[in-house]
Design a protein around this motif. Structure first.
Motif, short mmCIF file in Angstrom:
data_model
loop_
_atom_site.label_atom_id
_atom_site.label_comp_id
_atom_site.label_asym_id
_atom_site.label_seq_id
_atom_site.Cartn_x
_atom_site.Cartn_y
_atom_site.Cartn_z
N THR A 62 -39.60 -61.46 16.87
CA THR A 62 -40.21 -62.76 17.15
C THR A 62 -39.14 -63.81 17.44
O THR A 62 -39.32 -64.68 18.30
CB THR A 62 -41.11 -63.20 15.98
N SER A 80 -45.00 -65.74 14.68
CA SER A 80 -45.61 -64.43 14.46
C SER A 80 -47.11 -64.58 14.58
O SER A 80 -47.71 -65.36 13.85
CB SER A 80 -45.27 -63.91 13.06
N HIS A 100 -47.59 -63.19 24.45
CA HIS A 100 -46.87 -62.63 23.31
C HIS A 100 -47.86 -61.82 22.49
O HIS A 100 -48.81 -62.35 21.93
CB HIS A 100 -46.28 -63.80 22.48
N ASP A 102 -48.67 -58.98 19.44
CA ASP A 102 -48.24 -58.24 18.26
C ASP A 102 -49.19 -57.06 18.13
O ASP A 102 -50.32 -57.21 17.68
CB ASP A 102 -48.30 -59.13 17.01
N GLU A 130 -44.58 -56.86 20.70
CA GLU A 130 -43.95 -56.34 19.48
C GLU A 130 -44.78 -55.14 19.01
O GLU A 130 -45.99 -55.16 19.08
CB GLU A 130 -43.93 -57.40 18.37
#
Ligand code: ATP
Ligand code: MG
Length: 186
Positions: A62, A80, A100, A102, A130
């Motif tokens: 991150t 995050s 972005h 996760d 991620e």
């Protein structure tokens, strides 16, 4: 400090990637320099690019993404995404938005990703994921893999040291290979 870094053994992740195709290895020694690396990587990114970030909890994925967001000039703080799987950061200028993701809790991979209904065109965005290994590769034949490993060995000395391996996959990164290599210190 110089000597310690040079002698530090490679992290397992970096070791694995070292076996693979051409890659660029960069050592950073603070969160700030990880963020700076993100800003520099952002300078190479174009709409449609997919960046996969690999590394254990707290590796700095991150933190690097925060730098990517700064380099791309997007709106909103990169944090995050604890309660959301993906967040869209629109460009403050005329560049691509940063998506972005996760994927930690994205069990099913690509299908769920498409189901997220992000209200953004992925081919027009820079997509950073991620925990995306084995889940989102199908999004693109061209991918920039970023593997972040903690330097192992002298933990109290190297606590903030990370080894970052950059490996471009696909024709897009074959062309941009020299630019990637230039990110490494001479
Ligand atoms: N060289 C470094 N690069 C990046 N982060 C570092 C470094 N040294 C120390 N840190 C610290 O490690 C932590 C990295 O957190 P970050 O949220 O970026 O990791 P992450 O890989 O995204 O973790 P998660 O898997 O939980 O999403 C931060 O607290 C940061 O300050
Ligand atoms: Mg994270």
């Amino acid at each position: 400090m110089e000597d310690v870094q040079r002698e530090a053994p490679r992290s397992p992740a970096a070791e694995a990637l070292a076996e693979a195709a051409a890659e660029t290895l960069i050592t950073v020694d603070s969160p700030a320099s990880m963020q700076e690396l993100g800003r520099r990587i952002a300078g190479l990114l174009r709409p449609g690019d997919l960046v996969l970030l690999t590394g254990e909890l707290g590796a700095g994925k991150t933190t690097l993404t925060r730098g990517l967001g700064e380099g791309l000039g997007v709106r909103g703080a990169v944090t995050s995404p604890t309660f959301v799987i993906a967040r869209v950061h629109p460009s403050l200028g005329d560049g691509p938005p940063l998506v972005h993701v996760d994927a930690y809790r994205l069990g099913g991979g690509l299908d769920e990703m498409e189901d997220l209904d992000l209200d953004v065109s992925l081919p027009d965005s820079v997509v950073v994921v991620e925990w995306g290994d084995g889940k989102v590769e199908e999004l693109s034949d061209d991918r920039l893999h970023v593997v972040i490993g903690r330097a192992v060995g002298h933990e109290e000395v190297l606590d903030d040291v990370r080894e970052v391996a950059l490996r471009g996959v696909g024709a897009r990164w074959e062309q941009a290979g020299p630019e990637l290599a230039r990110l490494a210190p001479a």
